[in-house]
Enzyme design. Structure first.
Site, PDB file in Angstrom:
ATOM      1  N   SER A  64      42.513  52.615 102.856  1.00 63.05           N
ATOM      2  CA  SER A  64      42.179  53.987 103.269  1.00 63.05           C
ATOM      3  C   SER A  64      43.145  55.050 102.784  1.00 63.05           C
ATOM      4  O   SER A  64      42.945  56.235 103.081  1.00 63.05           O
ATOM      5  CB  SER A  64      42.069  54.059 104.798  1.00 63.05           C
ATOM      6  OG  SER A  64      40.861  53.484 105.231  1.00 63.05           O
ATOM      7  N   LYS A  67      41.535  57.972 101.134  1.00 67.57           N
ATOM      8  CA  LYS A  67      41.076  59.182 101.823  1.00 67.57           C
ATOM      9  C   LYS A  67      41.995  60.374 101.586  1.00 67.57           C
ATOM     10  O   LYS A  67      41.612  61.523 101.837  1.00 67.57           O
ATOM     11  CB  LYS A  67      40.913  58.907 103.313  1.00 67.57           C
ATOM     12  CG  LYS A  67      39.820  57.885 103.639  1.00 67.57           C
ATOM     13  CD  LYS A  67      39.631  57.746 105.136  1.00 67.57           C
ATOM     14  CE  LYS A  67      38.510  56.789 105.476  1.00 67.57           C
ATOM     15  NZ  LYS A  67      38.926  55.387 105.486  1.00 67.57           N
ATOM     16  N   SER A 123      40.812  57.801 110.547  1.00 68.43           N
ATOM     17  CA  SER A 123      40.406  57.242 109.250  1.00 68.43           C
ATOM     18  C   SER A 123      38.903  56.974 109.200  1.00 68.43           C
ATOM     19  O   SER A 123      38.449  55.906 108.800  1.00 68.43           O
ATOM     20  CB  SER A 123      41.188  55.944 108.961  1.00 68.43           C
ATOM     21  OG  SER A 123      41.164  55.614 107.593  1.00 68.43           O
ATOM     22  N   LYS A 231      49.390  58.727 105.925  1.00 70.59           N
ATOM     23  CA  LYS A 231      48.127  58.005 106.074  1.00 70.59           C
ATOM     24  C   LYS A 231      48.340  56.501 106.105  1.00 70.59           C
ATOM     25  O   LYS A 231      49.144  55.954 105.357  1.00 70.59           O
ATOM     26  CB  LYS A 231      47.192  58.350 104.905  1.00 70.59           C
ATOM     27  CG  LYS A 231      45.776  57.758 105.013  1.00 70.59           C
ATOM     28  CD  LYS A 231      44.966  58.489 106.041  1.00 70.59           C
ATOM     29  CE  LYS A 231      43.604  57.821 106.297  1.00 70.59           C
ATOM     30  NZ  LYS A 231      43.728  56.543 107.049  1.00 70.59           N
TER      31      LYS A 231
END
Length: 284
Positions: A64, A67, A123, A231
């Site tokens: 992720s 993202k 997320s 993140k």
């Protein structure tokens, strides 16, 4: 220097193709160097000094962390006040293969600003699909924009295949160095810094959407001081990943861990790496 709506510092000039002095590498003290069990790691500060490297140019899946590039494209394409209607396809897409979601429901209308929180804190794959669908328009066109952005930023070892980082028949890959460079660039955006530095974001119920409470999956924000974000990521193929940033010794420090063995371990290691970089900075 301002490029594409972002203020570019000298430390970021390599990202955008502007010449800078040679990058320095911090001298390591073996007795205090953190033990890193992740497959790849990289830590660099805002002067361009590299404080830690391990397989940092090896191409790996980044889960992720993808993202973050999704957010970059959206921030370039959208107005934060734009409103997007969530579709049943967004909800279905977000619930596949055990993906994490923002709990969106079909028919809701949310602003881009709120969807960025839904994308980056819990997320949400559903938020990623809604944003890609709108600003591609469509997933294929959006991924093409992601890859063009990667090229323009000098992320030569990065290739995206979707907007959320979930397993894909043709999985994309990146490197710790490329992910750090992307984060350095995005942290020049006050909007991005605000979102990724938020522990909890609440969306009050309205006539056009449900109430939402999104908690940041980045536990480093609560675990260590001076943390800016950024993140988390996990899929089986990628292991536990973390893109992180903090302020140490008056400098911004950005780090990346790819292929970690445990969820909690990545946060502990990231804190150690931030402090290690801080010791190097103050000891110059």
């Amino acid at each position: 220097m301002r490029i594409g709506g972002f203020i570019v510092s000298a430390a970021l000039a390599l990202v955008v193709g502007v010449s800078t002095p040679a990058v320095a590498v911090a001298r390591e003290t073996a007795a205090h160097t953190p033990k890193v069990t992740a497959k790849a790691a990289y830590v660099v500060d805002s002067t361009g000094t590299i404080h830690f490297g391990k397989q940092e140019t090896t191409r790996l899946p980044v889960a992720s962390l993808v993202k973050v590039m999704t957010a970059y494209v959206v921030l370039r394409e959208a107005r934060l006040s734009d409103t997007i209607t969530i579709t049943a396809t967004d909800v279905k897409y977000g619930s596949r293969d055990g993906a994490t979601t923002a709990g969106l429901k079909a028919g809701e209308r949310l602003t881009v600003r709120d969807l960025l929180y839904g994308l980056l804190l819990p997320s949400g794959a559903d938020a990623a699909n809604a944003l890609a669908r709108r600003y591609g328009p469509g997933r294929t066109a959006f991924v093409a924009k992601m890859n063009r952005a990667a090229q323009s930023l000098g992320l030569d070892n990065t290739r995206y295949t979707n907007a959320d980082g979930m397993p894909d028949p043709d999985d994309g890959t990146s490197t710790a160095v490329d992910q750090a460079r992307l984060a350095q660039h995005l942290l020049e955006s006050s909007t991005f810094r605000t979102v990724v530095g938020t522990k909890v974001h609440k969306v009050a119920k309205s006539a056009v959407h449900r109430a939402h409470t999104w908690h940041n999956s980045n536990k480093l924000l609560s675990q260590a001081s001076g943390v800016l974000g950024v993140k988390t990521g996990y899929i089986r193929a990628a292991g536990y990943c973390l893109l992180f940033a903090g302020e140490r010794g008056g400098e911004q420090v950005v780090g990346v861990l790819l292929g970690g063995k445990s969820s909690e371990g990545r946060f502990t290691t990231a804190e150690q790496l931030l402090d290690y970089a801080g010791d190097q900075i103050t000891g110059r």
